[in-house]
Design a protein around this motif. Structure first.
Motif, short mmCIF file in Angstrom:
data_model
loop_
_atom_site.label_atom_id
_atom_site.label_comp_id
_atom_site.label_asym_id
_atom_site.label_seq_id
_atom_site.Cartn_x
_atom_site.Cartn_y
_atom_site.Cartn_z
N ILE A 30 0.88 -1.17 0.00
CA ILE A 30 0.00 0.00 0.00
C ILE A 30 0.91 1.22 0.00
CG2 ILE A 30 -1.82 1.26 1.18
CD1 ILE A 30 -2.36 -1.23 2.83
N TYR A 51 0.17 5.22 -4.47
CA TYR A 51 -0.85 4.66 -5.35
C TYR A 51 -1.55 5.67 -6.23
CZ TYR A 51 -3.55 5.86 -1.16
OH TYR A 51 -4.08 6.50 -0.08
N GLU A 52 -1.25 6.94 -6.09
CA GLU A 52 -1.82 7.95 -6.99
C GLU A 52 -0.73 8.38 -7.97
OE1 GLU A 52 -4.84 8.51 -7.20
OE2 GLU A 52 -5.61 7.87 -5.28
N ARG A 68 -3.58 6.89 -10.10
CA ARG A 68 -4.04 5.50 -10.17
C ARG A 68 -3.79 4.89 -11.55
NH1 ARG A 68 -3.04 2.34 -7.31
NH2 ARG A 68 -4.15 0.44 -7.42
N GLU A 92 -1.43 1.66 -10.72
CA GLU A 92 -2.28 0.52 -10.37
C GLU A 92 -1.63 -0.84 -10.56
OE1 GLU A 92 -5.86 0.58 -12.63
OE2 GLU A 92 -4.80 0.64 -14.53
N HIS A 138 1.41 -0.78 -7.17
CA HIS A 138 1.00 -0.74 -5.77
C HIS A 138 -0.51 -0.77 -5.65
CE1 HIS A 138 4.92 1.59 -4.71
NE2 HIS A 138 5.13 0.30 -4.74
N ASN A 196 -3.98 0.39 -3.77
CA ASN A 196 -4.48 1.46 -2.92
C ASN A 196 -5.09 0.79 -1.69
OD1 ASN A 196 -7.08 0.62 -3.63
ND2 ASN A 196 -7.39 2.26 -5.10
N ASP A 223 -7.92 -1.74 -2.43
CA ASP A 223 -7.42 -2.99 -3.02
C ASP A 223 -6.81 -3.88 -1.95
OD1 ASP A 223 -8.09 -2.01 -5.54
OD2 ASP A 223 -6.03 -1.42 -6.04
N TYR A 252 3.74 2.01 3.34
CA TYR A 252 2.58 2.74 3.87
C TYR A 252 3.02 4.03 4.57
CZ TYR A 252 -1.72 3.57 6.41
OH TYR A 252 -2.86 4.12 6.90
N GLN A 281 -0.99 13.34 -3.86
CA GLN A 281 -1.29 12.47 -2.72
C GLN A 281 -0.59 13.01 -1.47
OE1 GLN A 281 -0.49 8.42 -3.65
NE2 GLN A 281 -0.64 7.75 -1.56
N HIS A 287 -3.11 8.27 3.05
CA HIS A 287 -3.07 6.82 3.27
C HIS A 287 -4.00 6.43 4.41
CE1 HIS A 287 0.91 7.60 1.46
NE2 HIS A 287 0.75 6.41 0.92
N ASP A 289 -7.74 7.08 3.55
CA ASP A 289 -8.22 6.13 2.56
C ASP A 289 -8.34 4.72 3.15
OD1 ASP A 289 -8.22 8.24 0.78
OD2 ASP A 289 -6.41 7.60 -0.28
#
Length: 107
Positions: A41, A44-45, A47, A51, A54, A56, A59, A77, A86, A91, A94
């Motif tokens: 994690i 992740y942006e 996306r 994608e 990593h 998000n 997921d 993380y 981001q 983190h 979300d």
């Protein structure tokens, strides 16, 4: 690349750097649950670009549930201030949202 570790009759899953994919549960086979799953994690942006590398938080929560993991840890993380898209505390927000959406306990 995904790794399955067996130690002391417990199963551990390390997904490596990968995005969400339904095939991620293939190594589960006869394993009913994992003692620990380590999930990528973070970062992740954007996306559309990240994608495949990593997950998000949503997921990661889905994979945690699919693998019936007792405990999951996020690597990457909130490790670094990442992209202007981001914020580092996104983190946590979300992940909290995904935990609530999928009715998981934080314990």
């Amino acid at each position: 690349m995904e790794y399955l570790l067996i130690a002391f009759k417990f199963y551990y899953n390390f997904t490596g750097d990968t995005g969400y994919d339904d095939g991620i549960v293939e190594p589960k086979g006869e394993i009913h649950s994992f003692r620990l799953t380590i999930l990528p994690i973070g970062n992740y942006e954007k996306r559309w670009y990240m994608e495949k590398q990593h997950m998000n938080p949503e997921d990661a929560v889905k994979v945690h549930k699919l693998l019936a993991s007792k405990l999951s840890l996020g690597m990457h993380y909130a490790t670094f201030k990442e992209h202007p898209e981001q914020n580092i505390d996104d983190h946590e927000k979300d992940l909290e949202g995904a935990i609530l959406k999928y009715l998981l306990s934080r314990n």
